[in-house]
Design a protein around this motif. Sequence first.
Motif, mmCIF file in Angstrom:
data_model
loop_
_atom_site.group_PDB
_atom_site.id
_atom_site.type_symbol
_atom_site.label_atom_id
_atom_site.label_comp_id
_atom_site.label_asym_id
_atom_site.label_seq_id
_atom_site.Cartn_x
_atom_site.Cartn_y
_atom_site.Cartn_z
ATOM 1 N N ALA A 101 0.898 -1.039 -0.166
ATOM 2 C CA ALA A 101 0.005 -0.100 0.036
ATOM 3 C C ALA A 101 0.874 1.251 -0.059
ATOM 4 C CB ALA A 101 -0.917 -0.034 1.161
ATOM 5 N N CYS A 102 0.221 2.310 -0.437
ATOM 6 C CA CYS A 102 1.013 3.508 -0.544
ATOM 7 C C CYS A 102 0.583 4.539 0.517
ATOM 8 C CB CYS A 102 1.236 4.444 -1.931
ATOM 9 S SG CYS A 102 1.592 5.873 -2.038
ATOM 10 N N ARG A 103 1.139 4.904 1.458
ATOM 11 C CA ARG A 103 0.802 5.887 2.549
ATOM 12 C C ARG A 103 1.183 7.261 2.357
ATOM 13 N NH1 ARG A 103 -0.525 3.368 7.577
ATOM 14 N NH2 ARG A 103 -1.446 4.694 9.029
ATOM 15 N N VAL A 104 0.248 8.099 2.688
ATOM 16 C CA VAL A 104 0.506 9.726 2.373
ATOM 17 C C VAL A 104 0.110 10.357 3.477
ATOM 18 C CG1 VAL A 104 -0.114 11.592 0.797
ATOM 19 C CG2 VAL A 104 -0.102 9.468 -0.132
ATOM 20 N N LYS A 105 1.097 11.323 4.037
ATOM 21 C CA LYS A 105 0.937 12.073 5.299
ATOM 22 C C LYS A 105 1.065 13.433 4.658
ATOM 23 C CE LYS A 105 2.970 8.781 8.342
ATOM 24 N NZ LYS A 105 1.957 8.628 9.511
ATOM 25 N N HIS A 106 -0.109 14.436 5.176
ATOM 26 C CA HIS A 106 0.221 15.849 4.755
ATOM 27 C C HIS A 106 -0.620 16.762 5.829
ATOM 28 C CE1 HIS A 106 -0.799 19.516 2.436
ATOM 29 N NE2 HIS A 106 0.743 19.522 2.031
ATOM 30 N N SER A 107 -0.079 17.849 6.312
ATOM 31 C CA SER A 107 -0.715 18.660 7.334
ATOM 32 C C SER A 107 -1.921 18.877 6.931
ATOM 33 C CB SER A 107 0.110 19.952 7.324
ATOM 34 O OG SER A 107 0.125 20.661 6.024
ATOM 35 N N SER A 108 -2.432 18.977 5.883
ATOM 36 C CA SER A 108 -4.083 19.121 5.376
ATOM 37 C C SER A 108 -5.084 18.082 5.950
ATOM 38 C CB SER A 108 -4.166 19.451 3.973
ATOM 39 O OG SER A 108 -3.787 18.301 3.220
ATOM 40 N N LEU A 109 -4.214 16.892 6.069
ATOM 41 C CA LEU A 109 -5.197 15.833 6.429
ATOM 42 C C LEU A 109 -5.580 15.511 7.855
ATOM 43 C CD1 LEU A 109 -3.441 13.085 4.235
ATOM 44 C CD2 LEU A 109 -5.310 14.400 3.783
ATOM 45 N N GLY A 110 -5.239 16.699 8.791
ATOM 46 C CA GLY A 110 -5.228 16.329 10.191
ATOM 47 C C GLY A 110 -5.259 15.220 10.954
ATOM 48 N N GLY A 111 -3.854 14.393 10.269
ATOM 49 C CA GLY A 111 -3.513 13.134 10.914
ATOM 50 C C GLY A 111 -4.263 12.024 10.463
ATOM 51 N N GLN A 112 -5.222 12.047 9.562
ATOM 52 C CA GLN A 112 -5.854 11.027 8.885
ATOM 53 C C GLN A 112 -5.041 10.688 7.602
ATOM 54 O OE1 GLN A 112 -10.071 11.834 8.585
ATOM 55 N NE2 GLN A 112 -10.302 12.148 10.781
ATOM 56 N N ASP A 113 -4.292 9.707 7.841
ATOM 57 C CA ASP A 113 -3.477 9.311 6.532
ATOM 58 C C ASP A 113 -4.206 8.940 5.350
ATOM 59 O OD1 ASP A 113 -1.479 10.135 8.089
ATOM 60 O OD2 ASP A 113 -0.644 8.116 8.538
ATOM 61 N N LEU A 114 -3.985 9.170 3.997
ATOM 62 C CA LEU A 114 -4.370 8.293 2.987
ATOM 63 C C LEU A 114 -3.601 7.142 2.741
ATOM 64 C CD1 LEU A 114 -4.901 11.342 0.327
ATOM 65 C CD2 LEU A 114 -6.566 10.137 1.929
ATOM 66 N N VAL A 115 -4.313 6.089 2.671
ATOM 67 C CA VAL A 115 -3.602 4.755 2.323
ATOM 68 C C VAL A 115 -4.405 4.076 0.744
ATOM 69 C CG1 VAL A 115 -3.377 2.361 3.213
ATOM 70 C CG2 VAL A 115 -3.117 4.189 4.915
ATOM 71 N N LEU A 116 -3.764 3.912 0.071
ATOM 72 C CA LEU A 116 -3.923 3.297 -1.191
ATOM 73 C C LEU A 116 -3.535 1.942 -1.341
ATOM 74 C CD1 LEU A 116 -3.484 6.723 -1.738
ATOM 75 C CD2 LEU A 116 -4.320 5.840 -3.921
ATOM 76 N N TYR A 117 -4.137 0.785 -1.420
ATOM 77 C CA TYR A 117 -3.839 -0.657 -1.606
ATOM 78 C C TYR A 117 -3.766 -0.966 -2.943
ATOM 79 C CZ TYR A 117 -4.615 -0.972 3.664
ATOM 80 O OH TYR A 117 -4.633 -0.849 4.897
ATOM 81 N N TRP A 118 -2.496 -1.635 -3.171
ATOM 82 C CA TRP A 118 -2.209 -2.135 -4.580
ATOM 83 C C TRP A 118 -3.454 -3.061 -5.059
ATOM 84 C CZ3 TRP A 118 -0.245 -0.556 -8.750
ATOM 85 C CH2 TRP A 118 0.016 -1.503 -9.717
ATOM 86 N N GLY A 119 -4.037 -2.837 -6.040
ATOM 87 C CA GLY A 119 -5.258 -3.584 -6.420
ATOM 88 C C GLY A 119 -6.682 -3.343 -6.007
ATOM 89 N N GLY A 120 -6.301 -2.528 -4.890
ATOM 90 C CA GLY A 120 -7.646 -2.020 -4.112
ATOM 91 C C GLY A 120 -7.935 -0.646 -4.438
ATOM 92 N N SER A 121 -8.701 0.155 -3.512
ATOM 93 C CA SER A 121 -9.365 1.422 -3.503
ATOM 94 C C SER A 121 -8.642 2.430 -2.784
ATOM 95 C CB SER A 121 -10.978 1.452 -3.437
ATOM 96 O OG SER A 121 -10.987 0.800 -2.230
ATOM 97 N N HIS A 122 -8.801 3.414 -2.899
ATOM 98 C CA HIS A 122 -8.297 4.563 -2.308
ATOM 99 C C HIS A 122 -9.132 4.926 -0.790
ATOM 100 C CE1 HIS A 122 -8.145 9.498 -1.994
ATOM 101 N NE2 HIS A 122 -8.022 8.760 -0.955
ATOM 102 N N ILE A 123 -8.347 4.821 0.233
ATOM 103 C CA ILE A 123 -9.216 5.029 1.560
ATOM 104 C C ILE A 123 -8.482 5.665 2.613
ATOM 105 C CG2 ILE A 123 -10.405 2.653 1.274
ATOM 106 C CD1 ILE A 123 -8.423 1.705 3.788
ATOM 107 N N SER A 124 -9.033 6.334 3.401
ATOM 108 C CA SER A 124 -8.306 6.935 4.567
ATOM 109 C C SER A 124 -8.410 6.284 5.825
ATOM 110 C CB SER A 124 -9.172 8.462 4.744
ATOM 111 O OG SER A 124 -8.822 9.211 5.779
ATOM 112 N N VAL A 125 -7.320 6.241 6.667
ATOM 113 C CA VAL A 125 -7.328 5.534 7.878
ATOM 114 C C VAL A 125 -8.311 6.107 8.621
ATOM 115 C CG1 VAL A 125 -5.989 5.356 9.599
ATOM 116 C CG2 VAL A 125 -5.062 4.990 7.624
ATOM 117 N N GLY A 126 -8.479 7.619 8.718
ATOM 118 C CA GLY A 126 -9.669 8.240 9.679
ATOM 119 C C GLY A 126 -10.910 7.715 9.293
#
Length: 331
Positions: free
Chosen positions: A279-304
């Motif tokens: 999975a690809c994990r993205v951290k950014h100040s605009s996300l308020g601590g809720q990282d974006l996680v994208l699974y290979w072969g899956g869909s784009h989701i937010s941990v939050g």
Amino acid sequence: RMGCGWLLLLWVLPQVWGSSEVLQRSVLFRYLQISSFTNSSWMRTDALILLGELQTHSWSNASDTISFVKPWAQGTFSSQQWVHLQNIFRVFRSSFTRDIQEFAKMLSLEYPMELQLSGGCEVHPGNVSEHFLHVAYQGEYILSFQGTAWEPAPQAPQWVDLVIKVLNQDDGTKETVQWLLNDIFSQFVNGLLETGKSELEKQVKPEAWLSSGPSPGPGHLLLVCHVSGFYPKPVWVMWMRGEQEQQGTQRGDFLPNGDETWYLRATLDVAAGEAAGLACRVKHSSLGGQDLVLYWGGSHISVGLVILVVLACLVLLFVLILGFYWIRRHR
């Protein structure tokens, strides 16, 4: 005398500068200039000013005035102060050209040649600043202003010593350079932060998606994580397996979008049979601590978002249980 343009510019600046509020966070302010000399009679100079990664001013060779890239780029200057300041920079540009041509003649430098100037400061809370002023010739760093004097770069050509000697004979200019770098630049930064606060503090959430790149070799996949549309620039992107960072992650260069947001991609070379579970994990100040996680072969989701969904399911389950017991009791 060599450096007269610098002396005039630096002597007048402190007289037109205004005061501003105390800085609340660190910020980098840079004036970048490129001067290209085709021969002894033709040259051009272009410059820009950056506050952090945001361009606030531009100055083309064909113009006599510094252009505002941002509507708040005048800072806390009055219109009269800004007009006066532009006049000073026009004098500086013509004097700089003349001085470089005199140095070229004195040192028998060959044309064409190009000089780059980078000056500014990093201002910290409490108006404590770290200043810098560097000069490069043909793309190579040759001299800078350090503390109270001009100094050659470690690998500078021998002729730079003569330039340093001439520059350091002008004590008045050296003192004014110190004043400009230590005090005046930080005051200008404070004014820009005051007038451009809303834009400088903006946050734009990133969008992310996955794709495959050209095959690195037989039996291998190149996994690509695209992250775009985010602001400010700092972002963390990593390919993960569970909570384990994949050290083979390769991040590209930051690329600007047309709306002043940024784009970045991160790639990972893996054996085709090992892609599942990554999975690809993205951290950014605009996300308020809720990282974006994208699974290979899956869909784009937010941990939050996952946490919210789980909580919602638990609440729904609790309501259903209460409803079941209520129905049984009333029967």
